[in-house]
Design an enzyme around this catalytic site. Structure first.
Site, PDB file in Angstrom:
ATOM      1  N   GLN A  50      -1.663  -0.027   8.486  1.00 58.05           N
ATOM      2  CA  GLN A  50      -2.097   0.710   7.290  1.00 58.05           C
ATOM      3  C   GLN A  50      -3.609   0.893   7.214  1.00 58.05           C
ATOM      4  O   GLN A  50      -4.091   1.743   6.471  1.00 58.05           O
ATOM      5  CB  GLN A  50      -1.605   0.017   6.012  1.00 58.05           C
ATOM      6  N   LEU A  93       1.561   1.408  -0.383  1.00 52.87           N
ATOM      7  CA  LEU A  93       0.180   1.861  -0.567  1.00 52.87           C
ATOM      8  C   LEU A  93      -0.134   3.078   0.306  1.00 52.87           C
ATOM      9  O   LEU A  93      -1.066   3.815   0.012  1.00 52.87           O
ATOM     10  CB  LEU A  93      -0.794   0.715  -0.235  1.00 52.87           C
ATOM     11  N   HIS A 134       9.543  -4.882   4.558  1.00 51.86           N
ATOM     12  CA  HIS A 134       8.691  -3.702   4.416  1.00 51.86           C
ATOM     13  C   HIS A 134       7.517  -3.773   5.409  1.00 51.86           C
ATOM     14  O   HIS A 134       7.202  -2.786   6.080  1.00 51.86           O
ATOM     15  CB  HIS A 134       8.204  -3.637   2.961  1.00 51.86           C
ATOM     16  N   GLU A 135       6.900  -4.955   5.511  1.00 44.55           N
ATOM     17  CA  GLU A 135       5.756  -5.109   6.427  1.00 44.55           C
ATOM     18  C   GLU A 135       6.203  -5.095   7.886  1.00 44.55           C
ATOM     19  O   GLU A 135       5.524  -4.515   8.741  1.00 44.55           O
ATOM     20  CB  GLU A 135       4.961  -6.387   6.115  1.00 44.55           C
TER      21      GLU A 135
HETATM   22  O1  GNR Z   1       2.338  -3.395  -3.143  1.00 45.98           O
HETATM   23  C1  GNR Z   1       3.451  -3.180  -2.672  1.00 45.98           C
HETATM   24  N1  GNR Z   1       4.543  -3.366  -3.440  1.00 45.98           N
HETATM   25  C2  GNR Z   1       5.827  -3.373  -2.961  1.00 45.98           C
HETATM   26  C3  GNR Z   1       6.870  -3.313  -3.879  1.00 45.98           C
HETATM   27  C4  GNR Z   1       8.159  -3.346  -3.449  1.00 45.98           C
HETATM   28  C5  GNR Z   1       8.441  -3.437  -2.120  1.00 45.98           C
HETATM   29  C6  GNR Z   1       7.428  -3.486  -1.193  1.00 45.98           C
HETATM   30  C7  GNR Z   1       6.124  -3.456  -1.603  1.00 45.98           C
HETATM   31  S1  GNR Z   1       4.857  -3.563  -0.423  1.00 45.98           S
HETATM   32  C8  GNR Z   1       3.588  -2.708  -1.279  1.00 45.98           C
HETATM   33  C9  GNR Z   1       2.286  -2.775  -0.504  1.00 45.98           C
HETATM   34  C10 GNR Z   1       2.441  -2.086   0.840  1.00 45.98           C
HETATM   35  O2  GNR Z   1       2.469  -0.899   0.967  1.00 45.98           O
HETATM   36  N2  GNR Z   1       2.598  -2.875   1.867  1.00 45.98           N
HETATM   37  O3  GNR Z   1       2.797  -2.356   3.088  1.00 45.98           O
HETATM   38 NI    NI Z   2       3.692  -0.380   2.729  1.00 40.77          NI
END
Ligand code: GNR
Ligand code: NI
Length: 169
Positions: A50, A93, A134-135
């Site tokens: 990112q 983000l 997610h990461e």
């Molecule tokens: O800030 C973030 N909130 C979030 C909410 C629900 C599921 C995943 C996230 S990750 C996100 C930040 C981000 O983009 N991390 O890659």
């Molecule tokens: Ni993300």
């Protein structure tokens, strides 16, 4: 230093990141910048892709900085166990202004190195499990939008294209 966060459409985000082969001091500069960037955003996680760095590193803090004890750094993370299913809203983000319901496991166990290069295994449940997935997706070049199907996906992609045509993305 706060680094600029890439947005959907920028190539590093859409490509798999490479394994880190040695934990060196300049990696600590990157990690500290990622932590600062995540808290400033604010966000609960941030992957190196990112900030335009194609390396397998992410930081996470589901308390969003309220409790320092919750800060996690993973280098070369691997999913070792996932179980259950949760269906909740998710944002990113790198896709500001959009969110969608994404199915994720309720429990995720991740193994990798911490910032000192020592092996760590962390179990996440609920929001932390979602954040881990997610990461990990980011490190494989995948965004939550790629996990969507149907109308929600079409709509988000169409709106992003429109915004970028008018220079607002
Ligand atoms: O800030 C973030 N909130 C979030 C909410 C629900 C599921 C995943 C996230 S990750 C996100 C930040 C981000 O983009 N991390 O890659
Ligand atoms: Ni993300």
């Amino acid at each position: 230093m706060i680094r600029p966060i890439l947005r959907f459409g920028e190539q590093t985000l859409h490509r798999p990141a490479a394994l880190v082969d040695e934990v060196t001091p300049d990696l600590h500069v990157l990690i500290d910048d990622m932590i600062q960037t995540m808290y400033a955003a604010p966000g609960i996680g941030l992957a190196a892709t990112q900030v335009g760095v194609p390396m397998r590193i992410f930081v996470a803090d589901v308390s969003a900085g309220r409790s320092n004890a919750d800060l996690i750094t993973f280098i070369n993370p691997e999913l070792v166990e996932a179980a259950g299913a949760q269906y909740e809203e998710e944002g990113c983000l790198s896709v500001p202004g959009f969110n969608a319901t994404v199915t994720r496991p309720t429990r995720a166990v991740v193994r990798g190195l911490d910032r000192d290069g020592r092996e760590q295994v962390i179990e996440g449940t609920d929001l932390l499990a979602r954040c881990f997935q997610h990461e990990l997706d980011h490190l494989d070049g995948r965004l939550f939008v790629d996990r969507l199907r149907g109308l929600r996906k079409t709509l988000i992609v169409r709106k992003i294209k429109k915004l970028s045509r008018s220079g607002k993305w």
